[in-house]
Design an enzyme around this catalytic site. Structure first.
Site, PDB file in Angstrom:
ATOM      1  N   GLU A  75      -1.333  -3.008  -7.985  1.00 26.51           N
ATOM      2  CA  GLU A  75      -2.532  -3.366  -7.216  1.00 26.51           C
ATOM      3  C   GLU A  75      -3.111  -2.072  -6.677  1.00 26.51           C
ATOM      4  O   GLU A  75      -2.442  -1.036  -6.656  1.00 26.51           O
ATOM      5  CB  GLU A  75      -2.193  -4.344  -6.088  1.00 26.51           C
ATOM      6  CG  GLU A  75      -1.293  -3.796  -4.995  1.00 26.51           C
ATOM      7  CD  GLU A  75      -2.038  -3.023  -3.912  1.00 26.51           C
ATOM      8  OE1 GLU A  75      -3.136  -3.444  -3.495  1.00 26.51           O
ATOM      9  OE2 GLU A  75      -1.528  -1.984  -3.468  1.00 26.51           O
ATOM     10  N   HIS A 112      -4.342  -5.595  -1.235  1.00 27.36           N
ATOM     11  CA  HIS A 112      -5.413  -5.431  -0.262  1.00 27.36           C
ATOM     12  C   HIS A 112      -6.420  -6.579  -0.403  1.00 27.36           C
ATOM     13  O   HIS A 112      -7.572  -6.381  -0.764  1.00 27.36           O
ATOM     14  CB  HIS A 112      -6.109  -4.092  -0.461  1.00 27.36           C
ATOM     15  CG  HIS A 112      -5.228  -2.902  -0.255  1.00 27.36           C
ATOM     16  ND1 HIS A 112      -4.309  -2.474  -1.204  1.00 27.36           N
ATOM     17  CD2 HIS A 112      -5.126  -2.050   0.778  1.00 27.36           C
ATOM     18  CE1 HIS A 112      -3.684  -1.396  -0.746  1.00 27.36           C
ATOM     19  NE2 HIS A 112      -4.169  -1.113   0.455  1.00 27.36           N
ATOM     20  N   SER A 117       0.845  -1.183   0.000  1.00 29.65           N
ATOM     21  CA  SER A 117       0.000   0.000   0.000  1.00 29.65           C
ATOM     22  C   SER A 117       0.888   1.244   0.000  1.00 29.65           C
ATOM     23  O   SER A 117       1.731   1.397  -0.884  1.00 29.65           O
ATOM     24  CB  SER A 117      -0.971  -0.038   1.196  1.00 29.65           C
ATOM     25  OG  SER A 117      -2.001   0.911   1.049  1.00 29.65           O
TER      26      SER A 117
END
Length: 308
Positions: free
Chosen positions: A212, A276, A111
């Protein structure tokens, strides 16, 4: 292409540091310590983990000091981040990359932590790991491949020539067939885009791009990919591995991926369970790999850790 250096493997009973370079999260310290002890490791939890400054895990100075101290401490064998969120990019222009380069060790997160993967790749040149965060993933009771993938890479159980396993319960999609060799690099698509135009942007030449994201509707994913295309980044790639894009219809996403990458004539494989998602598989950033999109395989072309 020059491979990134492997890092020392996480040894049996190795010490793992916990830092919070991005956002805050409450930590059940006893649960964390017992969880890691049950798997043969002790934790050293740095001060910033217990801080909170709005949407940041403490002031920049504390988060920066924890990052430096964790790398500098010779007793620490690996570093895992508490959570993502936001805050890591604020540190980039104050990081002592000479210190980090002199003290390579497994560094794990995803992230917002993507900013550090890109920066360490560019300025320290060793392999890092796009993998689980302590709170959401390891302590979050995610599916077993999350933990297996994490430890097998950090402990050196996977070697050059090994294929990274992917659970059959989550089928992969060949968006564009083909075989590519290159350095695997990337992470969170929003963060990759946010660092464009800075000294910490992705060095995409000869790279197999991993992307992602979460909480981004399809049109925003389109916008982010278009930004990378217009910046000339996509034209430098050898292949693309797409992880979980949470909340986006898979068929619609794959149509967008085909529109974006088909003109480049590079292999694209979609649906890799990293990011995630549950399970959240660990990937070695900066490592030489082979992507076979037609056969739906990702193979290591180098050792990513070395036993000392």
């Amino acid at each position: 292409m020059t491979p990134h250096h492997p890092v020392p493997a996480l040894p049996h009973e190795g010490l793992i540091a916990v830092i919070a370079p991005a956002g805050p999260a409450p930590l059940d310290t006893e649960k964390a310590i017992q969880w890691m002890r049950a798997r043969g490791h002790e934790l050293r939890i740095f001060p910033g983990v217990y801080e909170k400054d709005g949407y940041l895990a403490g002031p920049d100075e504390i988060r920066l000091n924890d990052l430096h101290a964790a790398f500098a401490d010779p007793e620490i064998n690996a570093i895992i981040c508490l959570r993502g969120g936001y805050g890591t990019p604020r540190l980039l222009d104050r990081i002592d990359f000479d210190l980090i380069r002199r003290n390579p060790k497994p560094f794990v997160g995803y992230s917002d932590i993507t900013a550090l993967h890109l920066a360490i790749s560019r300025y320290a040149g060793f392999v890092t790991f796009h993998g689980p965060l302590l709170n959401a993933d390891l302590l979050g009771d995610k599916e077993p491949p999350t933990v297996t993938s994490f430890f097998s890479l950090l402990r050196g159980q996977l070697k050059a020539g090994d294929v990274l396993s992917h659970p059959a319960a989550y089928p992969l999609t060949t968006v564009e067939p083909g075989i590519a060799h290159g350095r695997l690099l990337g992470g969170n698509l929003s963060m990759i885009a946010a660092t464009m135009g800075t000294p910490y942007q992705i060095d995409a030449e000869g790279v197999i791009l991993f992307i992602e994201d979460v909480n981004e509707p399809l049109y925003r994913i389109d916008r982010l990919l278009t930004q990378l295309r217009l910046a000339g980044t996509l034209a430098k790639l050898r292949g693309v591995l797409v992880g979980d894009v949470a909340g986006v219809d898979v068929e619609a996403l794959n149509r967008l991926l085909k529109q974006t990458f088909a003109p480049l004539r590079i292999p694209v494989l979609s649906g890799w369970r990293s990011g995630h998602c549950d399970p959240n598989l660990t990937l070695p950033m900066g490592a030489l790999v082979t992507l076979d999109a037609g056969e739906k395989k990702l193979m290591l072309e180098q050792d990513v850790v070395v036993s000392l």
